[in-house]
Write an enzyme that holds these catalytic residues in place. Structure first.
Site, PDB file in Angstrom:
ATOM      1  N   LYS A 107      53.464  38.359  39.627  1.00 29.99           N
ATOM      2  CA  LYS A 107      53.412  39.731  39.119  1.00 29.99           C
ATOM      3  C   LYS A 107      54.771  40.151  38.550  1.00 29.99           C
ATOM      4  CE  LYS A 107      49.552  41.360  41.904  1.00 29.99           C
ATOM      5  NZ  LYS A 107      49.124  42.071  43.106  1.00 29.99           N
TER       6      LYS A 107
ATOM      7  N   LYS B  34      42.452  32.080  31.622  1.00 28.18           N
ATOM      8  CA  LYS B  34      41.722  32.786  32.673  1.00 28.18           C
ATOM      9  C   LYS B  34      41.510  34.241  32.263  1.00 28.18           C
ATOM     10  CE  LYS B  34      42.301  34.937  36.975  1.00 28.18           C
ATOM     11  NZ  LYS B  34      42.845  35.478  38.096  1.00 28.18           N
TER      12      LYS B  34
ATOM     13  N   LYS C   5      42.662  41.249  33.300  1.00 27.84           N
ATOM     14  CA  LYS C   5      43.089  42.520  32.696  1.00 27.84           C
ATOM     15  C   LYS C   5      44.477  42.392  32.078  1.00 27.84           C
ATOM     16  CE  LYS C   5      42.048  44.398  36.640  1.00 27.84           C
ATOM     17  NZ  LYS C   5      41.130  44.439  37.667  1.00 27.84           N
TER      18      LYS C   5
HETATM   19  P1  ADP Z   1      42.610  40.697  37.088  1.00 27.43           P
HETATM   20  O1  ADP Z   1      43.159  39.292  36.963  1.00 27.43           O
HETATM   21  O2  ADP Z   1      41.763  41.054  35.921  1.00 27.43           O
HETATM   22  O3  ADP Z   1      43.705  41.721  37.375  1.00 27.43           O
HETATM   23  P2  ADP Z   1      41.980  41.023  39.901  1.00 27.43           P
HETATM   24  O4  ADP Z   1      43.245  40.316  40.290  1.00 27.43           O
HETATM   25  O5  ADP Z   1      41.894  42.493  40.138  1.00 27.43           O
HETATM   26  O6  ADP Z   1      41.645  40.692  38.363  1.00 27.43           O
HETATM   27  O7  ADP Z   1      40.772  40.290  40.627  1.00 27.43           O
HETATM   28  C1  ADP Z   1      39.750  40.871  41.397  1.00 27.43           C
HETATM   29  C2  ADP Z   1      38.845  39.755  41.894  1.00 27.43           C
HETATM   30  O8  ADP Z   1      38.199  39.100  40.781  1.00 27.43           O
HETATM   31  C3  ADP Z   1      39.581  38.660  42.675  1.00 27.43           C
HETATM   32  O9  ADP Z   1      38.793  38.208  43.770  1.00 27.43           O
HETATM   33  C4  ADP Z   1      39.748  37.545  41.660  1.00 27.43           C
HETATM   34  O10 ADP Z   1      39.810  36.274  42.266  1.00 27.43           O
HETATM   35  C5  ADP Z   1      38.473  37.695  40.791  1.00 27.43           C
HETATM   36  N1  ADP Z   1      38.744  37.277  39.400  1.00 27.43           N
HETATM   37  C6  ADP Z   1      39.515  37.923  38.495  1.00 27.43           C
HETATM   38  N2  ADP Z   1      39.540  37.257  37.304  1.00 27.43           N
HETATM   39  C7  ADP Z   1      38.771  36.159  37.482  1.00 27.43           C
HETATM   40  C8  ADP Z   1      38.390  35.054  36.611  1.00 27.43           C
HETATM   41  N3  ADP Z   1      38.793  34.981  35.357  1.00 27.43           N
HETATM   42  N4  ADP Z   1      37.587  34.107  37.138  1.00 27.43           N
HETATM   43  C9  ADP Z   1      37.159  34.193  38.422  1.00 27.43           C
HETATM   44  N5  ADP Z   1      37.463  35.184  39.274  1.00 27.43           N
HETATM   45  C10 ADP Z   1      38.276  36.162  38.828  1.00 27.43           C
END
Ligand code: ADP
Ligand code: TRP
Length: 324
Positions: A114, A193, A196
């Site tokens: 982060k 991947k 957001k």
């Molecule tokens: P972001 O990467 O969009 O900020 P978060 O970290 O808030 O997403 O993730 C929330 C949940 O969604 C977590 O359990 C994370 O492992 C899952 N997740 C987020 N992006 C993916 C992805 N591209 N593929 C699979 N799982 C994901």
């Protein structure tokens, strides 16, 4: 014997296909088993490390609540609540921090990632795994269903439970196990991947022209229409696999391999499937938006149930530490 399950999602933006297929879909499926006792929460205290605007915070919290309910969370089966409605977690977090060495937190990948992405390295961001350990341990779950990126946090939680129990010569805190989601890595529109923070998401709420624009923009290679293509190397196909039946996937894979299929056509097929897959979710979400009192009452009720469990664990911890 009921098997308690716990997981949280941060209200840090609009939910996307990665969040759904990586985490939420499994959360909803887990509630169907009669022996399961799921607890799911909106991790708003955690989101404070990145969302620092009151209006946006309110909007995202409401959005996650609407999304979970519209995607099928059943508040009779699962206890659904907001993290900040259970302030006991912050007390337990403090107690854990007193028995946890700095070294453990300094090894956290998520913190380093982060900061590398430009998020301000606040004390809260560094302390995030301690709060996460507290909001797991306070409910004594057996399993924590998460994506791969959260496994280290669960391992740190296991360590903190042990430090606490060892320090106070007790067995109060219970070791939780991570449970990995199968849709472990959903690709974004650029093939990286979906996240957001990469600006490559397909949001669950998208429909019509806006959805079309995003799907048509999914990155593909420049193989000419008439040439055979490898479905295993195509982002469009990877996304199609999430929403199409086995027979539909096999049929499209054949067409890729035969040649004569342009990526534009594959994208249209993906668009149709995506649109249909999330149609009932969108309709239900619109209905719920007209019924926000109901949504609030679900969260209030969930918080009341969760708080009882949290208070009991916190009291046990306080007794063990000589505070009661
Ligand atoms: P972001 O990467 O969009 O900020 P978060 O970290 O808030 O997403 O993730 C929330 C949940 O969604 C977590 O359990 C994370 O492992 C899952 N997740 C987020 N992006 C993916 C992805 N591209 N593929 C699979 N799982 C994901
Ligand atoms: N850190 C998790 C994420 O970013 C969210 C979270 C907070 C969580 N507390 C939790 C997940 C407890 C599982 C259990 O996705």
């Amino acid at each position: 014997m009921p098997v308690r399950i716990l997981s949280g999602v941060q209200p840090s933006g609009k939910l996307h296909l990665g969040n759904y297929f990586g985490a939420i879909k499994q959360h909803i499926e887990l509630q169907e088993r009669p022996e399961h006792e799921p607890y799911y929460f909106i991790a708003d205290f955690h989101a404070m490390t990145t969302v620092q605007d009151a209006e946006r915070m309110r909007e995202y919290i409401r959005g996650v609540a609407l999304d979970y309910l519209a995607l099928g969370l059943d508040p009779k089966r699962a206890t659904f609540f907001r993290q900040s409605d259970v302030p006991e977690v912050t007390e337990l977090a403090w107690m854990l921090s007193a028995v946890t060495g700095m070294g453990l937190l300094e090894r956290a990948h998520s913190y380093k990632d982060k900061v590398a992405k430009g998020i301000k390295p606040s004390v809260g961001l560094f302390y995030y795994p301690v709060l996460m350990a507290a909001d797991i341990l306070i409910y004594k779950p057996k399993f924590v269903p998460v994506g791969q990126d959260q496994v280290q946090h669960i391992e740190m939680t296991q360590d903190m439970a042990q430090y606490f129990n060892n320090t106070y010569k007790c067995e109060v805190l219970v070791r939780p196990e991570p449970r990995l989601d199968k849709g472990a890595k959903v690709p974004g529109t650029d093939g990286e991947k979906m996240s957001k923070s990469y600006g490559n998401t397909i949001d669950l709420q998208l429909e019509g022209k806006a959805l079309k624009k995003v799907v048509m923009g999914v990155k593909t290679d420049s193989t000419p229409v008439e040439d055979p293509k490898d479905p295993a190397k195509c982002n469009v196909f990877a996304l199609y696999q999430l929403v199409a039946s086995d027979a539909e996937q096999a049929a499209l894979a054949e067409r890729y391999k035969a040649g004569g299929l342009g990526y534009g056509e594959a994208k249209k097929l993906l668009l149709e499937k995506l649109d249909a897959y999330f149609a009932s979710y969108r309709a239900k979400r619109n209905d719920l938006e007209q019924n926000l009192d109901y949504v609030d009452s679900v969260l209030r009720d969930g918080a009341e149930r969760a708080r009882k469990v949290a208070r009991a664990t916190l009291d046990e911890c306080k007794k063990a530490a000589g505070l009661l």
